[in-house]
Design an enzyme around this catalytic site. Structure first.
Site, mmCIF file in Angstrom:
data_model
loop_
_atom_site.group_PDB
_atom_site.id
_atom_site.type_symbol
_atom_site.label_atom_id
_atom_site.label_comp_id
_atom_site.label_asym_id
_atom_site.label_seq_id
_atom_site.Cartn_x
_atom_site.Cartn_y
_atom_site.Cartn_z
ATOM 1 N N ASP A 158 0.822 -1.209 0.000
ATOM 2 C CA ASP A 158 0.000 0.000 0.000
ATOM 3 C C ASP A 158 0.856 1.259 0.000
ATOM 4 O O ASP A 158 1.742 1.421 0.826
ATOM 5 C CB ASP A 158 -0.922 -0.004 1.223
ATOM 6 C CG ASP A 158 -1.789 -1.266 1.235
ATOM 7 O OD1 ASP A 158 -2.180 -1.717 0.148
ATOM 8 O OD2 ASP A 158 -2.043 -1.810 2.324
ATOM 9 N N GLU A 159 0.578 2.122 -0.926
ATOM 10 C CA GLU A 159 1.268 3.399 -1.123
ATOM 11 C C GLU A 159 2.680 3.234 -1.677
ATOM 12 O O GLU A 159 3.404 4.211 -1.806
ATOM 13 C CB GLU A 159 1.270 4.254 0.168
ATOM 14 C CG GLU A 159 -0.160 4.647 0.544
ATOM 15 C CD GLU A 159 -0.274 5.444 1.827
ATOM 16 O OE1 GLU A 159 0.387 6.480 1.947
ATOM 17 O OE2 GLU A 159 -1.047 5.011 2.711
#
Lengths: 166, 166
Positions: free
Chosen positions: A2-3
């Site tokens: 994530d990210e």
């Protein structure tokens, strides 16, 4: 994931606009999490999205990550290590997402964990807390929430990862 | 998890008897996997069970494992590390099983992986291949398939784990 590989913030923005088309949203300033900019009367409900089946299934891929990870994989043993265990309903979504977008990383080199106690040489991560007990080379992948952190080597893009590691 | 905390072989036996009540099954001799004793004309179909939703959900708990892991957890930071990524449909089952039977191990110390590249001091495992790149103290937890392996410190029961580590 994530990210770093998967764009969680873009999904947050999409859901926010869908759920609250008339609410405005302040800019995601340096040092802020998305939850920090969600108005207080919405925050409780909004936090539930991340626990829903499907949330992680259709995330956009972060720019250049596929190409650079594929290149890295020729030179290194690349592992994808995600702190997924917090979200029981994310596990299948994340496996399926990886099969779609990173099919060249086999299950043998995929790890879902909580604490990242992995024995690796380089860690590319947006969360500096994962570097605390890490003895290798940390590369802090820029995300709005970590922009005020200065004590780690930083990479702003996958192009910069490529420049450093390839 | 499998064959250390969770009794996969008991489930295999149960499914085998359910599917093939008239077939006999030879004994699980030292060095043999369960798949090795399944007759050839059945093996192909039988192997599908482990990929089914629910297979890992209702496994019996290996004798004394809950009590000893709970004791260990007072003295050490216990992580549960399972090579679960091979089986996409096992992930939710394994999380739910752990919540039922090992609720004192939080998600932060649960890891689903392929290769076990974890940075730990002691590893209790039935698969000696997980010790190959491991620099800590390996404890080979006895299972029929590993009984002919002699090069690692062995524990036959959780009572023996307790005697060594508590």
């Amino acid at each position: 994931m994530d990210e770093v590989l998967a764009d969680v913030i873009a999904k947050f923005k999409l859901l926010y606009k869908r759920d609250h088309p008339k609410e405005t949203l302040q800019e995601l300033a340096d040092g802020k999490e998305f939850y920090d900019i969600v108005p207080e009367h919405i925050a409780g409900d909004f936090r539930k999205h991340i626990y829903e089946k499907g949330f992680f299934r259709d995330l956009d891929v972060i720019k250049d990550s596929q190409r650079v990870v594929k290149e890295l994989d020729k030179k290194y043993d690349v592992f994808i290590v995600s702190a997924a265990m917090e979200f029981r309903n994310s596990l299948e979504d994340k496996v399926d997402w990886l099969v779609d977008h990173f099919p060249f990383i086999p299950w043998q080199r995929t790890i879902f964990c909580g604490l990242k106690i992995v024995n690796v040489d380089v860690m590319i991560d947006d969360r500096s807390r994962n570097f605390t007990a890490f003895n290798g080379r940390p590369l802090l992948f820029t995300s709005p929430h970590n922009k005020l952190i200065n004590e780690f080597e930083r990479v702003n893009t996958w192009e910069e990862v490529a420049a450093k590691l390839l």
